[in-house]
Design a protein around this motif. Structure first.
Motif, PDB file in Angstrom:
ATOM      1  N   GLU A 192      -8.457   1.821   3.959  1.00 42.81           N
ATOM      2  CA  GLU A 192      -9.375   2.902   4.316  1.00 42.81           C
ATOM      3  C   GLU A 192      -8.599   4.084   4.899  1.00 42.81           C
ATOM      4  O   GLU A 192      -7.513   3.911   5.474  1.00 42.81           O
ATOM      5  N   PRO A 193      -9.146   5.298   4.767  1.00 41.46           N
ATOM      6  CA  PRO A 193      -8.470   6.486   5.328  1.00 41.46           C
ATOM      7  C   PRO A 193      -8.287   6.350   6.843  1.00 41.46           C
ATOM      8  O   PRO A 193      -9.094   5.711   7.530  1.00 41.46           O
ATOM      9  N   ARG A 194      -7.230   6.951   7.353  1.00 41.84           N
ATOM     10  CA  ARG A 194      -6.954   6.933   8.791  1.00 41.84           C
ATOM     11  C   ARG A 194      -6.398   8.290   9.215  1.00 41.84           C
ATOM     12  O   ARG A 194      -5.917   9.065   8.384  1.00 41.84           O
ATOM     13  N   THR A 198      -5.145   9.332   3.251  1.00 47.36           N
ATOM     14  CA  THR A 198      -5.818   8.331   2.430  1.00 47.36           C
ATOM     15  C   THR A 198      -4.755   7.455   1.786  1.00 47.36           C
ATOM     16  O   THR A 198      -3.622   7.896   1.543  1.00 47.36           O
ATOM     17  N   SER A 237      -2.913  10.626  -0.271  1.00 49.03           N
ATOM     18  CA  SER A 237      -3.051  12.051   0.035  1.00 49.03           C
ATOM     19  C   SER A 237      -2.802  12.286   1.513  1.00 49.03           C
ATOM     20  O   SER A 237      -2.992  11.386   2.347  1.00 49.03           O
ATOM     21  N   ASP A 247       0.846  -1.189   0.000  1.00 53.99           N
ATOM     22  CA  ASP A 247       0.000   0.000   0.000  1.00 53.99           C
ATOM     23  C   ASP A 247       0.887   1.245   0.000  1.00 53.99           C
ATOM     24  O   ASP A 247       2.089   1.181   0.279  1.00 53.99           O
ATOM     25  N   GLU A 304      -3.818   4.139  -1.139  1.00 59.30           N
ATOM     26  CA  GLU A 304      -4.219   3.591  -2.436  1.00 59.30           C
ATOM     27  C   GLU A 304      -5.162   2.416  -2.266  1.00 59.30           C
ATOM     28  O   GLU A 304      -6.024   2.180  -3.121  1.00 59.30           O
ATOM     29  N   LYS A 358      -4.911  13.697   8.355  1.00 57.79           N
ATOM     30  CA  LYS A 358      -5.791  12.742   7.690  1.00 57.79           C
ATOM     31  C   LYS A 358      -5.083  12.189   6.462  1.00 57.79           C
ATOM     32  O   LYS A 358      -4.628  12.943   5.612  1.00 57.79           O
TER      33      LYS A 358
END
Length: 398
Positions: A143-145, A138, A127, A123, A140, A136
């Protein structure tokens, strides 16, 4: 405090080790699907970084993977070969320097952290949104974290640096050369020896780590300007090598012929990063992503170990206050980074001599190193600046 680290090569796992030890909660994300085992090349760990390795309890593990290179043989067309002990060339104290394959070093650091640190392979960060209280992120795939801090330890071509600071080219300074490493058959049956062939504007070397069956061929050549090729176009890169090493004798034709079948191949320009700051908001950089002095000429692996250690130490000393910690980290590393840039610029000219006169002068130093007693040989090595500040830099204890 959750801290995201991008990159699982050297600086990333070292940073993760110390952050965990200080009570932080690091997560390491790595683009590769597993720990990279691409063949790799030999890197040096000098006295200060070896001290950090010893604090991590990994000294015996690192020493056990020493490549075993005990001597260097210098070849020149039309001249007699010169052989000299590696320790004499480097001017280092036995036991406080190790040459190790980068993949082996990465695996040792990973094994020391994998039970305590979250690793996310396969991974990459897509962004980064830096906020007042958190970052924050994101990915590829995942999930966003949200994290308290993000650190780019993802090498010279850093993705984190690009996302936060901008495109790479604005920070790079070309040092006038290119380096390539290929995995090739050990047709010479090398044992504890590196063979190096120097010609004006180009240098070729071959060595075989004692615990591996295959050998590594290293090519370095001078270029007054950047060459036109895509970073992922290995076919074009091999063409460039054949163009620049055409007509060179000894083992060159055989090694060039092995390029197409090489299971692992690396090619890059010798360039260094020059950034005014390595931190912005809640994001910082370490290792080659922040201050690469130049591949193959700047002892950047030793520097990456030290930089990761200092960054973690300053975060702990500041109680997680990233603003104070990042400032202190950059202050602690500033002189070392500036010195490494000058060191690498000098080493390019030594490693890739531009004239026959420079090659002759280098050969005479090798000849003296071979016959002088140990003490004077170390002094001569230091005067020749073969390790320079990388063996002498003082590292703060945390």
């Amino acid at each position: 405090m959750r801290i995201l680290i991008s990159g699982a090569s050297v600086a990333g796992p070292v940073l993760a080790y110390w952050l965990h030890r200080y009570g932080f909660r690091p997560t390491v994300v790595e683009r590769a699907p597993a720990l990279r085992k691409t063949g790799g090349h030999a890197v040096d760990l000098f006295r200060p970084s070896m001290g950090i390795v010893e604090q991590m309890g990994l000294l015996k593990h690192v020493q056990a993977k020493d490549t075993g290179a005990q001597r260097v043989t210098l070849l020149r067309e039309g001249a007699k070969a010169i052989r000299v002990d590696t320790a004499r060339v480097l001017g280092v104290t036995p036991g406080r320097h190790v040459e190790i394959m980068r993949d082996d070093l990465s695996e040792i650091f990973y094994d020391a952290t994998r039970h305590d640190v979250e690793y996310a392979f396969g991974d990459s960060i897509a962004s980064i949104e830096d906020g007042e209280d958190e970052v924050k992120v994101t990915f590829e795939r995942a999930e966003p974290r949200a994290f308290a801090l993000v650190v780019g330890a993802d090498g010279l071509h850093s993705n984190v640096r690009r996302l936060v600071f901008g495109e790479e080219r604005q920070f790079t300074h070309f040092l006038g050369g290119y380096v390539s490493v290929a995995t090739v058959p050990d047709h010479l049956g090398l044992s504890n020896e590196m063979i190096s062939l120097a010609a004006p504007g180009r240098m070729m070397a071959m060595y075989s780590p004692r615990h591996l069956e295959e050998a590594r061929a290293t090519f370095m050549f001078h270029s007054p300007h950047r060459l036109d090729y895509h970073r992922h176009d290995t076919h074009r890169q091999k063409e460039l090598l054949r163009e620049h090493f055409a007509g060179l004798g000894s083992e060159a034709p055989r090694l060039l012929a092995e390029l197409d079948g090489a299971p692992a191949f690396y090619f890059d320009e010798i360039t260094q990063l020059r950034m005014e700051t390595w931190s912005r908001g809640r994001v910082s950089l370490t290792g080659d992503a922040a201050y690469c002095p130049g591949p193959a000429v700047g002892a950047s692996t030793s520097m990456a170990v030290i930089g990761a250690y200092v960054l973690a130490g300053e975060l702990a000393a500041a109680g997680g206050d990233h603003t104070a910690a990042f400032r202190a980290y950059e202050r602690e590393m500033a002189d070392y980074v500036r010195g490494s840039r000058d060191y690498a610029a000098r080493m390019v000219k030594q490693v890739i001599p531009g004239t026959q006169a420079r090659i002759w002068a280098g050969a005479q130093i090798f000849r003296l190193l071979d016959v002088l007693p140990a003490g004077p040989a170390r002094l001569l090595s230091k005067l020749a600046d073969t390790t320079g500040l990388h063996d002498k830099v003082n590292v703060k204890r945390y």
